[in-house]
Write a protein that holds these residues in place. Structure first.
Motif, PDB file in Angstrom:
ATOM      1  N   LYS A 196      98.023 153.884  52.722  1.00  0.00           N
ATOM      2  CA  LYS A 196      96.697 153.516  53.242  1.00  0.00           C
ATOM      3  C   LYS A 196      96.489 153.672  54.545  1.00  0.00           C
ATOM      4  CE  LYS A 196      95.352 149.455  51.885  1.00  0.00           C
ATOM      5  NZ  LYS A 196      95.567 147.794  51.407  1.00  0.00           N
ATOM      6  N   THR A 197      97.603 153.924  55.286  1.00  0.00           N
ATOM      7  CA  THR A 197      97.389 153.864  56.854  1.00  0.00           C
ATOM      8  C   THR A 197      97.128 155.367  57.321  1.00  0.00           C
ATOM      9  OG1 THR A 197      99.712 154.305  57.163  1.00  0.00           O
ATOM     10  CG2 THR A 197      99.251 152.144  57.097  1.00  0.00           C
ATOM     11  N   TYR A 198      97.328 156.403  56.181  1.00  0.00           N
ATOM     12  CA  TYR A 198      97.375 157.854  56.634  1.00  0.00           C
ATOM     13  C   TYR A 198      95.874 158.215  56.832  1.00  0.00           C
ATOM     14  CZ  TYR A 198     101.830 158.405  54.029  1.00  0.00           C
ATOM     15  OH  TYR A 198     103.288 158.469  53.898  1.00  0.00           O
ATOM     16  N   THR A 199      95.625 159.207  57.623  1.00  0.00           N
ATOM     17  CA  THR A 199      94.386 159.684  58.010  1.00  0.00           C
ATOM     18  C   THR A 199      93.581 160.214  56.988  1.00  0.00           C
ATOM     19  OG1 THR A 199      95.174 160.299  60.154  1.00  0.00           O
ATOM     20  CG2 THR A 199      93.080 161.290  59.685  1.00  0.00           C
ATOM     21  N   ASN A 200      92.381 159.821  56.697  1.00  0.00           N
ATOM     22  CA  ASN A 200      91.433 159.906  55.485  1.00  0.00           C
ATOM     23  C   ASN A 200      92.072 159.537  54.059  1.00  0.00           C
ATOM     24  OD1 ASN A 200      89.628 161.877  56.835  1.00  0.00           O
ATOM     25  ND2 ASN A 200      91.374 163.582  57.080  1.00  0.00           N
ATOM     26  N   SER A 201      92.382 158.268  54.382  1.00  0.00           N
ATOM     27  CA  SER A 201      93.312 157.921  53.091  1.00  0.00           C
ATOM     28  C   SER A 201      91.985 157.309  52.026  1.00  0.00           C
ATOM     29  CB  SER A 201      94.059 156.508  53.561  1.00  0.00           C
ATOM     30  OG  SER A 201      93.207 155.516  53.919  1.00  0.00           O
ATOM     31  N   GLU A 202      90.760 157.439  52.514  1.00  0.00           N
ATOM     32  CA  GLU A 202      89.877 157.111  51.403  1.00  0.00           C
ATOM     33  C   GLU A 202      89.917 158.258  50.488  1.00  0.00           C
ATOM     34  OE1 GLU A 202      89.470 157.884  54.685  1.00  0.00           O
ATOM     35  OE2 GLU A 202      88.022 159.628  54.718  1.00  0.00           O
ATOM     36  N   ASN A 203      90.540 159.239  50.788  1.00  0.00           N
ATOM     37  CA  ASN A 203      90.569 160.586  49.705  1.00  0.00           C
ATOM     38  C   ASN A 203      91.685 160.497  48.708  1.00  0.00           C
ATOM     39  OD1 ASN A 203      88.162 161.723  50.697  1.00  0.00           O
ATOM     40  ND2 ASN A 203      89.348 162.736  51.963  1.00  0.00           N
ATOM     41  N   LEU A 204      92.479 159.368  48.782  1.00  0.00           N
ATOM     42  CA  LEU A 204      93.470 159.169  47.984  1.00  0.00           C
ATOM     43  C   LEU A 204      93.180 158.460  46.498  1.00  0.00           C
ATOM     44  CD1 LEU A 204      96.066 157.593  50.423  1.00  0.00           C
ATOM     45  CD2 LEU A 204      96.477 159.661  48.964  1.00  0.00           C
ATOM     46  N   MET A 205      93.962 158.998  45.503  1.00  0.00           N
ATOM     47  CA  MET A 205      94.052 158.269  44.280  1.00  0.00           C
ATOM     48  C   MET A 205      95.466 158.072  43.886  1.00  0.00           C
ATOM     49  SD  MET A 205      91.067 160.175  42.061  1.00  0.00           S
ATOM     50  CE  MET A 205      89.306 160.266  42.674  1.00  0.00           C
ATOM     51  N   TYR A 206      95.762 157.382  42.931  1.00  0.00           N
ATOM     52  CA  TYR A 206      97.148 157.382  42.578  1.00  0.00           C
ATOM     53  C   TYR A 206      97.703 157.407  41.064  1.00  0.00           C
ATOM     54  CZ  TYR A 206      97.104 155.152  47.248  1.00  0.00           C
ATOM     55  OH  TYR A 206      96.904 154.679  48.469  1.00  0.00           O
ATOM     56  N   VAL A 207      98.863 158.032  41.090  1.00  0.00           N
ATOM     57  CA  VAL A 207      99.283 158.117  39.552  1.00  0.00           C
ATOM     58  C   VAL A 207     100.007 156.770  39.246  1.00  0.00           C
ATOM     59  CG1 VAL A 207     101.124 159.264  38.002  1.00  0.00           C
ATOM     60  CG2 VAL A 207      99.735 160.560  39.539  1.00  0.00           C
ATOM     61  N   VAL A 208      99.590 156.073  38.103  1.00  0.00           N
ATOM     62  CA  VAL A 208     100.406 154.977  37.747  1.00  0.00           C
ATOM     63  C   VAL A 208     100.488 154.981  36.092  1.00  0.00           C
ATOM     64  CG1 VAL A 208     100.354 152.327  37.569  1.00  0.00           C
ATOM     65  CG2 VAL A 208      99.407 153.493  39.639  1.00  0.00           C
ATOM     66  N   GLY A 209     101.725 154.948  35.805  1.00  0.00           N
ATOM     67  CA  GLY A 209     102.025 155.112  34.192  1.00  0.00           C
ATOM     68  C   GLY A 209     101.649 153.971  33.509  1.00  0.00           C
ATOM     69  N   ALA A 210     100.973 154.509  32.357  1.00  0.00           N
ATOM     70  CA  ALA A 210     100.579 153.163  31.254  1.00  0.00           C
ATOM     71  C   ALA A 210     101.624 152.441  30.673  1.00  0.00           C
ATOM     72  CB  ALA A 210      99.766 153.713  30.170  1.00  0.00           C
ATOM     73  N   THR A 211     102.873 153.349  30.792  1.00  0.00           N
ATOM     74  CA  THR A 211     104.019 152.667  30.144  1.00  0.00           C
ATOM     75  C   THR A 211     104.158 151.235  30.993  1.00  0.00           C
ATOM     76  OG1 THR A 211     105.026 154.155  31.225  1.00  0.00           O
ATOM     77  CG2 THR A 211     104.788 154.343  28.742  1.00  0.00           C
ATOM     78  N   LYS A 212     103.926 150.888  32.298  1.00  0.00           N
ATOM     79  CA  LYS A 212     104.240 149.801  32.970  1.00  0.00           C
ATOM     80  C   LYS A 212     102.884 149.021  33.271  1.00  0.00           C
ATOM     81  CE  LYS A 212     107.882 152.867  34.611  1.00  0.00           C
ATOM     82  NZ  LYS A 212     107.642 153.906  33.591  1.00  0.00           N
ATOM     83  N   ALA A 213     102.029 148.919  32.384  1.00  0.00           N
ATOM     84  CA  ALA A 213     100.674 148.254  32.553  1.00  0.00           C
ATOM     85  C   ALA A 213     100.672 146.994  33.037  1.00  0.00           C
ATOM     86  CB  ALA A 213     100.050 148.064  31.115  1.00  0.00           C
ATOM     87  N   GLU A 214     102.096 146.207  32.984  1.00  0.00           N
ATOM     88  CA  GLU A 214     101.953 144.933  33.360  1.00  0.00           C
ATOM     89  C   GLU A 214     102.069 144.922  35.170  1.00  0.00           C
ATOM     90  OE1 GLU A 214     104.230 146.126  31.866  1.00  0.00           O
ATOM     91  OE2 GLU A 214     105.902 145.785  32.158  1.00  0.00           O
ATOM     92  N   TYR A 215     102.756 146.045  35.577  1.00  0.00           N
ATOM     93  CA  TYR A 215     102.576 146.452  37.091  1.00  0.00           C
ATOM     94  C   TYR A 215     101.077 146.569  37.607  1.00  0.00           C
ATOM     95  CZ  TYR A 215     107.546 147.527  36.714  1.00  0.00           C
ATOM     96  OH  TYR A 215     109.047 147.435  36.265  1.00  0.00           O
ATOM     97  N   LEU A 216     100.244 146.623  36.708  1.00  0.00           N
ATOM     98  CA  LEU A 216      98.999 147.067  37.227  1.00  0.00           C
ATOM     99  C   LEU A 216      98.336 145.956  38.005  1.00  0.00           C
ATOM    100  CD1 LEU A 216      97.525 149.489  34.621  1.00  0.00           C
ATOM    101  CD2 LEU A 216      97.576 149.939  36.814  1.00  0.00           C
ATOM    102  N   ALA A 217      98.585 144.820  37.653  1.00  0.00           N
ATOM    103  CA  ALA A 217      97.960 143.581  38.412  1.00  0.00           C
ATOM    104  C   ALA A 217      98.287 143.637  39.698  1.00  0.00           C
ATOM    105  CB  ALA A 217      98.474 142.412  37.722  1.00  0.00           C
ATOM    106  N   ASP A 218      99.668 143.798  39.984  1.00  0.00           N
ATOM    107  CA  ASP A 218     100.209 143.797  41.388  1.00  0.00           C
ATOM    108  C   ASP A 218      99.674 144.956  42.116  1.00  0.00           C
ATOM    109  OD1 ASP A 218     101.802 141.616  40.848  1.00  0.00           O
ATOM    110  OD2 ASP A 218     103.674 142.681  41.120  1.00  0.00           O
ATOM    111  N   ILE A 219      99.776 146.095  41.592  1.00  0.00           N
ATOM    112  CA  ILE A 219      99.108 147.094  42.207  1.00  0.00           C
ATOM    113  C   ILE A 219      97.600 146.977  42.648  1.00  0.00           C
ATOM    114  CG2 ILE A 219      98.469 149.667  41.899  1.00  0.00           C
ATOM    115  CD1 ILE A 219     100.808 149.997  39.847  1.00  0.00           C
ATOM    116  N   ARG A 220      96.944 146.415  41.777  1.00  0.00           N
ATOM    117  CA  ARG A 220      95.279 146.212  42.413  1.00  0.00           C
ATOM    118  C   ARG A 220      95.379 145.096  43.456  1.00  0.00           C
ATOM    119  NH1 ARG A 220      92.550 150.156  41.654  1.00  0.00           N
ATOM    120  NH2 ARG A 220      91.883 150.733  39.761  1.00  0.00           N
ATOM    121  N   GLN A 221      96.441 144.441  43.691  1.00  0.00           N
ATOM    122  CA  GLN A 221      96.385 143.543  45.029  1.00  0.00           C
ATOM    123  C   GLN A 221      96.496 144.235  46.395  1.00  0.00           C
ATOM    124  OE1 GLN A 221      96.479 139.990  45.082  1.00  0.00           O
ATOM    125  NE2 GLN A 221      96.003 139.983  42.961  1.00  0.00           N
ATOM    126  N   ILE A 222      97.241 145.336  45.900  1.00  0.00           N
ATOM    127  CA  ILE A 222      97.550 146.378  47.404  1.00  0.00           C
ATOM    128  C   ILE A 222      96.310 147.288  47.385  1.00  0.00           C
ATOM    129  CG2 ILE A 222      99.097 148.007  48.438  1.00  0.00           C
ATOM    130  CD1 ILE A 222     101.297 146.769  46.508  1.00  0.00           C
TER     131      ILE A 222
END
Lengths: 275, 275
Positions: free
Chosen positions: A175-201
């Motif tokens: 998030k601190t990288y220059t032009n970070s608004e152009n970032l998306m992320y790979v997050v595996g569906a096999t670990k869906a319960e992690y997504l709540a934490d990820i959405r905090q960040i």
């Protein structure tokens, strides 16, 4: 393509489906092998039959490199076909590249400029100066590996780094990288319960989610924990769609599978955006 | 190539030099641009002039992908030329790949089987099942990114994971992978003082060390902390050698620079193996 254009497409098609074009000559219908370019013929038929049901296509470059020069030609033809016939579709070069600064710039030019993909997947291990060259391209997107869907994800990604899992450090640092608004992320569906934490960040970023279907992840769970006010999800399915049949009806069979997923996505969208 | 064959070459040539074939058409002598395949012509001339001074060549795939189909053809011609004319030379595809199991297998086949490189560089972020497919090839080597020479290395690689830097976790965990005897590691010369610690974890493995010269690392320091009883080092130099001149004497100039480094290496070898 801008993120807003992608969101418009999702709303219009009631779909956030990404179809993985991971073409293996051993798995495609054998009658195609007589064609000049069987890989492109296969892709073209799948695209023609499914483009109204999905918002993105994602060729994994390994499947094309595997066939040497011919494979690269098939990849070039596929992305050109997509950009000419379906410029509204979001395209992802699943290349998982990453190198020191100048060298990353070369990779970024190949995929985002020469081949004109809308986005490319990038591995984060080498840090800031390996990722920022990809972020420098306007209206293009860098999809950083955060938490992948394979067993090996537990080797390092989920290990605790300075009190926090490595994949969370990757999210926060990026998030601190220059032009970070152009970032998306790979997050595996096999670990869906992690997504709540990820959405905090990263509450606002788009997530590319592989692993629904063949790898066992649940669409419902992913939407429950991962969807945001702008949808914020691209769910990828490869084998489950493109190899639904290996007979002459393969494109129709792919459309049928894509349509099933699209309908489930329409239901999820109506739940999340009416309630 | 077996590790023992590599060690024999090092002893014979009194050199552990690897030359990086990172060819940029903007930097090579302009008279070569008239040739059919300027990249291959450049590489062939550099190889012909330097093969007796080095034990390895390392094309970075980004520089070839950057030129699309033509670039891949130049890469194919370069590795074929090396394998035919100089089969005693260790070859490294600097590709920094890594993907889920089956997909990593495709990359491994491309580089280790079809192009017949002796080794390929691999990123560790996706863990065990992304690395092991590369390790499955007999007498081939997987060079895992551990501690890279760029500034971004400090983003994640040096962060503390369960009480230990991430790059150390990568070293330790990778030792448990099936066929781990086929592993080598990338360790940047700009961080030579880390090499003592690294040798505690992997005393016997070969290290590929970029960053001597252009990136500021010192050969003496790297040897002091990184050399083991079987030498265990491949020191890479790219720009400092191949762009020593951009006139018609470029190959002789490259040989002169390579020869300077080889002589310093011969001195280091005599110090370490007489004392």
């Amino acid at each position: 393509m801008t993120t807003n254009q992608l969101i418009q497409q999702i709303k219009k098609k009631k779909s956030f489906l990404c179809i993985g074009l991971d073409v293996d000559l051993n798995k495609i219908p054998q009658h195609l092998l007589k064609e000049d370019d069987p890989i492109f013929s296969f892709n073209k038929a799948v695209i023609d039959a499914t483009h109204h049901l999905c918002v993105a296509y994602k060729p994994n470059t390994a499947f094309y490199e595997a066939y040497g020069l011919k494979g690269w030609k098939s990849l070039e033809k596929t992305i050109r076909y997509l950009n000419e016939k379906h410029p509204e579709i979001f395209t992802i070069a699943d290349a998982k590249r990453g190198d020191i600064g100048n060298t990353s710039t070369m990779y970024a030019k190949v995929f985002l400029e020469d081949l004109a993909f809308d986005s490319v997947t990038v591995a984060p291990y080498m840090g800031k100066d390996s990722v920022e060259p990809f972020l420098a391209f306007k209206d293009k997107h860098t999809i950083l590996l955060a938490l992948t869907s394979n067993q090996g994800a537990f080797d390092f990604q989920t290990k605790t780094v300075d009190g926090k899992a490595l994949y969370k450090q990757v999210l926060e640092t990026s998030k601190t990288y220059t032009n970070s608004e152009n970032l998306m992320y790979v997050v595996g569906a096999t670990k869906a319960e992690y997504l709540a934490d990820i959405r905090q960040i990263i509450p606002d970023s788009f997530l590319l989610v592989p692993g629904v279907g063949a790898q066992g992840g649940s669409l419902k769970e992913v939407c429950k924990y991962g969807m945001n006010a702008q949808v914020g999800l691209l769910i990828n399915s490869s084998r489950g769609i493109i190899y639904a049949s290996n007979e002459t009806d393969f494109a129709e069979a792919a459309a049928l599978k894509a349509s099933e997923l699209q309908k489930q996505m329409a239901v999820e969208l109506s739940h999340h955006f009416i309630n």
